[in-house]
Design an enzyme around this catalytic site. Structure first.
Site, PDB file in Angstrom:
ATOM      1  N   GLU A 208       0.815  -1.218   0.000  1.00 40.74           N
ATOM      2  CA  GLU A 208       0.000   0.000   0.000  1.00 40.74           C
ATOM      3  C   GLU A 208       0.853   1.276   0.000  1.00 40.74           C
ATOM      4  OE1 GLU A 208      -2.768  -0.613   3.327  1.00 40.74           O
ATOM      5  OE2 GLU A 208      -4.134  -1.632   1.955  1.00 40.74           O
ATOM      6  N   ASP A 281      -8.329  -9.138   3.912  1.00 37.42           N
ATOM      7  CA  ASP A 281      -8.135  -8.023   4.823  1.00 37.42           C
ATOM      8  C   ASP A 281      -9.197  -7.911   5.920  1.00 37.42           C
ATOM      9  OD1 ASP A 281      -7.188  -5.788   6.004  1.00 37.42           O
ATOM     10  OD2 ASP A 281      -7.612  -4.417   4.366  1.00 37.42           O
ATOM     11  N   GLU A 309     -12.677  -2.163  12.087  1.00 38.16           N
ATOM     12  CA  GLU A 309     -12.606  -1.441  10.807  1.00 38.16           C
ATOM     13  C   GLU A 309     -13.726  -1.866   9.864  1.00 38.16           C
ATOM     14  OE1 GLU A 309      -8.895  -1.850   8.673  1.00 38.16           O
ATOM     15  OE2 GLU A 309      -9.725  -0.948   6.860  1.00 38.16           O
TER      16      GLU A 309
HETATM   17  O1  GCW Z   1      -7.056  -2.997   6.287  1.00 36.72           O
HETATM   18  C1  GCW Z   1      -6.201  -2.120   5.670  1.00 36.72           C
HETATM   19  C2  GCW Z   1      -6.553  -0.813   6.252  1.00 36.72           C
HETATM   20  C3  GCW Z   1      -5.419   0.168   6.319  1.00 36.72           C
HETATM   21  C4  GCW Z   1      -4.248  -0.532   6.999  1.00 36.72           C
HETATM   22  C5  GCW Z   1      -3.874  -1.755   6.189  1.00 36.72           C
HETATM   23  C6  GCW Z   1      -2.770  -2.572   6.852  1.00 36.72           C
HETATM   24  C7  GCW Z   1      -2.567   0.367   8.419  1.00 36.72           C
HETATM   25  O2  GCW Z   1      -7.642  -0.293   5.537  1.00 36.72           O
HETATM   26  O3  GCW Z   1      -5.858   1.290   7.043  1.00 36.72           O
HETATM   27  O4  GCW Z   1      -3.153   0.317   7.166  1.00 36.72           O
HETATM   28  O5  GCW Z   1      -4.962  -2.606   6.043  1.00 36.72           O
HETATM   29  O6  GCW Z   1      -3.108  -3.487   7.579  1.00 36.72           O
HETATM   30  O7  GCW Z   1      -1.616  -2.293   6.644  1.00 36.72           O
END
Ligand code: GCW
Length: 607
Positions: A208, A281, A309
């Protein structure tokens, strides 16, 4: 001794040392009104003391104890996603408790963690700023470490892999470059000077947009091993995350495996690969990440997300122990070496934003100590210690808690659906969200693949073949729509709308019923809570009621948005024997909650 002196109301307690007892473990023996806690370390004695206090608070019989405990994992660690400016990524309980560390509050934090066996904490976000390693930040980390140390909690930091460039002014952060290694050596020495029992680093690399060794033509192993070598002589470890994916791949769910399996066996012994429980995720339901059953020569740890989240943030009551237990139904506890949880803690008075979200912090600690504990047991313990020992509350609310995760899956993403969240935030649904120019793997249609024929991501041998990453016979079972567990159906299959489900219903009808079942369950949680008024103080009663009302309304929003949208593909009627949507799809599409990734919407979808 402090904890017992202040809170223990029973007979005398003797604390005894005995070398043969496992690290952090303890025994408690109560005879003739006297209890003896025996352990090999201070931490062990402390955990024994907290065990006694837990039993006392639960109103349990403490006169005839014969207990022997030891944790399943040496490392039971929280990951805070806290930023230097005080925001908390995906945090819904106020600002970072580490921004202006308050000694009183950190003492409570330390005790809360220690009381459930948590013994490590990563102070900052995995999306780490280089400044996390500035001398000023390290001074702050030292201050926090000094406060947490008496409670057996070690401090760790997330690091930005490009720190040698951004903080150190070097031209490169190539892990094989001598000046880079020298920079890290110096930095690490500075840390240990301040924090002699510093735990080590957590690293999100080449994920990311974060920098990593691959930027310099090196592998994850090169990067992790360089840091591990530097930390080794100080006793530190590297937790290297396997959360990687890129838009070019055909299937996001396959990528961590594809990138890390070839490196199995190449990591130093003080590296642990930190893997999210599922391959995508932190969705409300995912199959386990197949790395866990395939990596044989590399220590692994599981990363769970305590902060909600993807589960209604701090508005929805969703008890996560059943989800984490489900993981351990597939991955034997012994296959992982440690457990990490992304914290749901902020500076809100109630710590977690929702009173019941504290139960998830609690459950994480208890499961990291003993992953075979039952969800009901954990909910029961927590309710008794948090509210009352009155069974008229404990029993019905234990039921609510243990059913809440399945209910959330039902009203959000039943039957294997995943990642159909809104664009700007992960609070609510926007299965239609797919603006031009946005990475495809950041849009819901990538995941649900709705079309005139059906719904779901074909990950079978005829599709992306993600099933192949799972061992036999599971792989074959998942590959066949007839044997794939229905809870994972659209995760692995593109399911025809008229496919016959085990219930006898068509897939479309089943989907509708699941969504509606979730709505009915959310309403039932509210009704159950409404009857709890006699057993709860007014403030907490009102606050939880307010949240459960939001949850019940949001559940309707989720059901209506998803069913009405999917109906534009299925062209089938909503079954007559269920409650029909009350919203209008076009209006829903026009509405979006304007929140950032640091906020909890105060009213959810509708006031
Ligand atoms: O789930 C996603 C999240 C991000 C997060 C990323 C991760 C810290 O939307 O906010 O960043 O994973 O776990 O690295």
């Amino acid at each position: 001794m402090d904890e017992l002196k202040q809170h223990w109301k029973g007979g005398p307690v003797v604390l005894k040392r005995q070398k043969s007892i496992a690290k952090d473990g303890y025994t408690i023996l109560t005879e003739g009104g006297k209890s003896t806690i025996t352990a090999s370390t201070d931490a062990g004695l402390m955990y024994g003391a907290f065990h006694l206090l837990r039993l006392q608070q639960m109103g349990a019989d403490v006169d005839h104890l014969n207990i022997s405990e030891k944790p399943a994992y040496d490392l039971r660690i929280l990951n805070h996603w806290d930023n230097p400016n005080g925001t908390v990524e995906r945090g819904f309980a106020g600002r970072s408790i580490f921004l202006n560390p308050d000694a009183q509050r950190l003492l409570i934090y330390a005790r809360a963690n220690a009381s459930v066996g948590i013994n490590g904490t990563v102070l900052n976000n995995v999306n780490a700023k280089p400044e996390a390693l500035s001398t000023e930040s390290l001074q702050k980390a030292k201050y926090i470490a000094d406060l947490l140390r008496p409670y057996g909690i070690h401090v760790y930091l997330s690091v930005n892999f490009a720190s040698p460039i951004k903080l150190g002014g070097l031209a490169t952060a190539d892990p094989l470059d001598k000046s880079v290694v020298a920079w890290w050596k110096k930095k690490v020495a500075e840390i240990y000077q301040l924090i002699p029992d510093f735990g080590g680093f957590l690293v999100k690399a080449n994920s990311e947009g974060e920098p990593g060794p691959c930027d310099f033509g090196r592998t994850h192993a090169d990067g992790a091993n360089m840091l591990a070598d530097v930390l080794k002589k100080h006793g530190g470890i590297v937790m290297w995350r396997a959360f990687v994916y890129n838009p070019q791949s055909s299937d996001r769910a396959k990528q961590a495996y594809e990138e890390f399996m070839p490196l199995d066996g190449q990591f130093r012994s003080n590296v642990i690969i930190q893997i999210k429980n599922g391959p995508v995720d932190f969705q409300p339901r995912e199959p386990y990440s197949p790395l866990f059953t395939s990596m044989q020569k590399t220590p692994m740890m599981v990363e769970f997300q305590i902060t909600q989240e993807y589960l209604g943030a701090a508005n929805h009551l969703v008890f996560l122990a059943p989800m984490w237990q489900e993981f351990f139904d597939y991955v034997k506890p012994g296959q992982v070496k440690a457990m990490a949880g992304v914290a749901n803690i902020g500076d809100d008075t109630n710590w977690c934003g929702h009173h019941f979200a504290q139960a998830n912090w609690y459950a994480f600690g208890r499961l990291a100590w003993n992953p075979t504990l039952k969800s009901e047991t954990i909910a029961d313990e927590w309710l008794r210690q948090t509210f009352t020992n009155d069974n008229r509350m404990v029993k019905p609310m234990t039921k609510v808690m243990t059913e809440s995760r399945e209910a959330a899956v039902n009203y959000m993403m039943p039957l294997g659906l995943h990642h159909i969240f809104a664009g700007g935030h992960h609070y609510g649904p926007e299965p239609w969200y797919a603006p031009a120019g946005v990475r495809r793997d950041w849009t819901p249609p990538y995941y649900h693949r709705a079309d005139a024929e059906g719904l779901g991501f074909d990950r079978t041998s005829k599709g992306t073949n993600a099933v192949e990453q799972y061992p036999q016979p599971l792989s074959t079972q998942l590959n066949d729509i007839a044997t794939c567990p229905e809870i994972f159906l659209t995760w692995f299959h593109h399911v025809p709308w008229t496919y016959k489900m085990r219930s006898g219903r068509t897939f479309w009808d089943e989907l509708c019923h699941k969504y509606d079942q979730g709505v009915q369950e959310a309403r039932q949680f509210l009704a159950t809570w409404d009857a709890m008024q006699p057993y709860v103080d007014k403030q907490r009663f009102d606050e939880v009621q307010h949240k459960l009302r939001i949850q019940a309304r949001d559940a309707v929003w989720w059901r209506d948005a998803c069913l009405l949208y999917f109906q534009t593909f299925s062209q089938l009627p909503i079954p007559a024997d269920m409650e029909h949507p009350v919203h209008n799809l076009d209006e829903m599409k026009k509405y979006s909650i304007r929140i950032t990734m640091y906020e909890n919407p105060p009213y959810g979808y509708t006031k």
